[in-house]
Design an enzyme around this catalytic site. Structure first.
Site, PDB file in Angstrom:
ATOM      1  N   PHE A  15       0.821  -1.212   0.000  1.00  0.00           N
ATOM      2  CA  PHE A  15       0.000   0.000   0.000  1.00  0.00           C
ATOM      3  C   PHE A  15       0.851   1.257   0.000  1.00  0.00           C
ATOM      4  O   PHE A  15       0.484   2.252   0.608  1.00  0.00           O
ATOM      5  CB  PHE A  15      -0.943  -0.004   1.208  1.00  0.00           C
ATOM      6  CG  PHE A  15      -1.674  -1.302   1.374  1.00  0.00           C
ATOM      7  CD1 PHE A  15      -2.716  -1.637   0.511  1.00  0.00           C
ATOM      8  CD2 PHE A  15      -1.319  -2.197   2.370  1.00  0.00           C
ATOM      9  CE1 PHE A  15      -3.396  -2.842   0.653  1.00  0.00           C
ATOM     10  CE2 PHE A  15      -1.995  -3.407   2.516  1.00  0.00           C
ATOM     11  CZ  PHE A  15      -3.025  -3.732   1.653  1.00  0.00           C
ATOM     12  N   GLY A  44       6.360  -3.299  10.438  1.00  0.00           N
ATOM     13  CA  GLY A  44       5.274  -3.530   9.467  1.00  0.00           C
ATOM     14  C   GLY A  44       5.830  -3.850   8.094  1.00  0.00           C
ATOM     15  O   GLY A  44       6.031  -2.989   7.251  1.00  0.00           O
ATOM     16  N   SER A  50       7.585  -1.754   0.858  1.00  0.00           N
ATOM     17  CA  SER A  50       8.387  -0.660   1.417  1.00  0.00           C
ATOM     18  C   SER A  50       9.798  -1.130   1.747  1.00  0.00           C
ATOM     19  O   SER A  50      10.758  -0.350   1.697  1.00  0.00           O
ATOM     20  CB  SER A  50       7.713  -0.093   2.671  1.00  0.00           C
ATOM     21  OG  SER A  50       7.330  -1.132   3.543  1.00  0.00           O
ATOM     22  N   HIS A 142      -2.432   0.045  12.738  1.00  0.00           N
ATOM     23  CA  HIS A 142      -2.891   1.434  12.653  1.00  0.00           C
ATOM     24  C   HIS A 142      -4.037   1.753  13.597  1.00  0.00           C
ATOM     25  O   HIS A 142      -4.639   2.813  13.502  1.00  0.00           O
ATOM     26  CB  HIS A 142      -3.267   1.784  11.210  1.00  0.00           C
ATOM     27  CG  HIS A 142      -2.080   1.919  10.293  1.00  0.00           C
ATOM     28  ND1 HIS A 142      -0.780   1.844  10.748  1.00  0.00           N
ATOM     29  CD2 HIS A 142      -1.984   2.130   8.965  1.00  0.00           C
ATOM     30  CE1 HIS A 142       0.034   2.000   9.728  1.00  0.00           C
ATOM     31  NE2 HIS A 142      -0.668   2.169   8.635  1.00  0.00           N
ATOM     32  N   HIS A 167       4.235   6.214   8.371  1.00  0.00           N
ATOM     33  CA  HIS A 167       3.350   6.102   7.211  1.00  0.00           C
ATOM     34  C   HIS A 167       1.890   6.249   7.609  1.00  0.00           C
ATOM     35  O   HIS A 167       1.529   6.030   8.758  1.00  0.00           O
ATOM     36  CB  HIS A 167       3.559   4.772   6.477  1.00  0.00           C
ATOM     37  CG  HIS A 167       3.043   4.809   5.070  1.00  0.00           C
ATOM     38  ND1 HIS A 167       2.326   3.778   4.506  1.00  0.00           N
ATOM     39  CD2 HIS A 167       3.140   5.793   4.133  1.00  0.00           C
ATOM     40  CE1 HIS A 167       2.013   4.123   3.255  1.00  0.00           C
ATOM     41  NE2 HIS A 167       2.494   5.329   3.004  1.00  0.00           N
ATOM     42  N   ASP A 168       1.084   6.622   6.648  1.00  0.00           N
ATOM     43  CA  ASP A 168      -0.373   6.749   6.825  1.00  0.00           C
ATOM     44  C   ASP A 168      -0.737   7.813   7.862  1.00  0.00           C
ATOM     45  O   ASP A 168      -1.619   7.619   8.696  1.00  0.00           O
ATOM     46  CB  ASP A 168      -0.996   5.382   7.151  1.00  0.00           C
ATOM     47  CG  ASP A 168      -0.694   4.364   6.072  1.00  0.00           C
ATOM     48  OD1 ASP A 168      -1.058   4.607   4.915  1.00  0.00           O
ATOM     49  OD2 ASP A 168      -0.055   3.330   6.367  1.00  0.00           O
TER      50      ASP A 168
END
Ligand code: SAH
Ligand code: MG
Length: 213
Positions: A15, A44, A50, A142, A167-168
């Site tokens: 993602f 993660g 990534s 998350h 991230h995110d």
């Protein structure tokens, strides 16, 4: 970035949009240059998309990557949730297992000599972890509790002058879930220990302040 690895990363499952991947790659280079000799740590792994960006940077600097995941997926990866991918379920156990796909990604990328995978629950790994890192990239669970726990466990691992990438991060709740913003990004800045150095899409990169002597 090596064009072959870049194509491989872009086609890998996961993602991370390409522009954010490139920003992560640049952050990893900068971190390895700022704090040579220390690993780049990822919380993660998922299928290693990534990790390819981090691994490419590490390889070009003679550094290494440690990527940590229990490989059972986050809440949002489970059946019935938004980010579920049914072919990542172990048919015998009927639970997620992203480790085989991750291993294929590392093999194809030729990064098996650069990346060490730690299969385990992030706070459990943090209990014995004692090596400072040039970069910590937090992209694990998350939810509110997992994000807060990852901040508590892993932000102290960033060496002075090293980088904390998150991230995110969505400052606007309309764009996505809040915990990485509320439980990691904001506390890191408010601690006074980190300053922001880059922001691309939902990726934020902070640098740990070097204490004056
Ligand atoms: N960084 C990846 C995506 C990671 S998705 C990429 O960009 O390609 C989030 C991952 O966090 C999932 O694989 C999930 O298994 C992992 N995760 C969630 N909670 C965890 C925990 N407590 N310990 C270890 N890994 C966890
Ligand atoms: Mg992510």
């Amino acid at each position: 970035m090596d064009p072959e690895l870049r194509t491989l990363a872009e086609n890998a499952r996961g993602f991370m949009p390409s522009d954010e991947g490139q920003a992560l790659y640049r952050a990893a280079l900068a971190a390895a240059d700022a704090v040579p000799g220390l690993p780049l740590v990822e919380i993660g792994t998922y299928c290693g998309k990534s990790t390819v960006y981090l691994g490419a940077a590490a390889r070009s600097r003679g550094a290494t990557v440690v990527t940590i995941d229990h490989h059972r997926g986050s809440e949002e990866n489970q059946a019935g949730w938004e980010h579920h991918e049914p072919d990542l379920v172990d048919p015998e156990l009927d639970v997620m297992d992203t480790l085989p796909t991750f291993r294929r990604t590392m093999f194809r990328a030729g990064l098996e000599g650069v990346v060490t995978a730690v299969v385990g629950d992030s706070p459990t790994v943090a209990q014995w972890w004692s090596t400072p890192a040039a970069l910590v990239f937090i992209d694990g669970g998350h939810g509110e509790e997992p994000a807060a726990t990852d901040y508590r466990c892993w932000s102290p691992v960033v060496a002075p002058g090293g980088l904390l990438a998150i991230h995110d991060v969505f400052p606007d709740p309309a764009e996505g879930g809040r915990p990485p913003f509320e439980q990691i990004y904001v506390p890191a800045l408010e601690s006074g220990e980190f300053t922001e150095v880059d922001s691309v899409g939902s990726l934020r990169v902070l640098r740990r302040v070097v204490p004056e002597t």
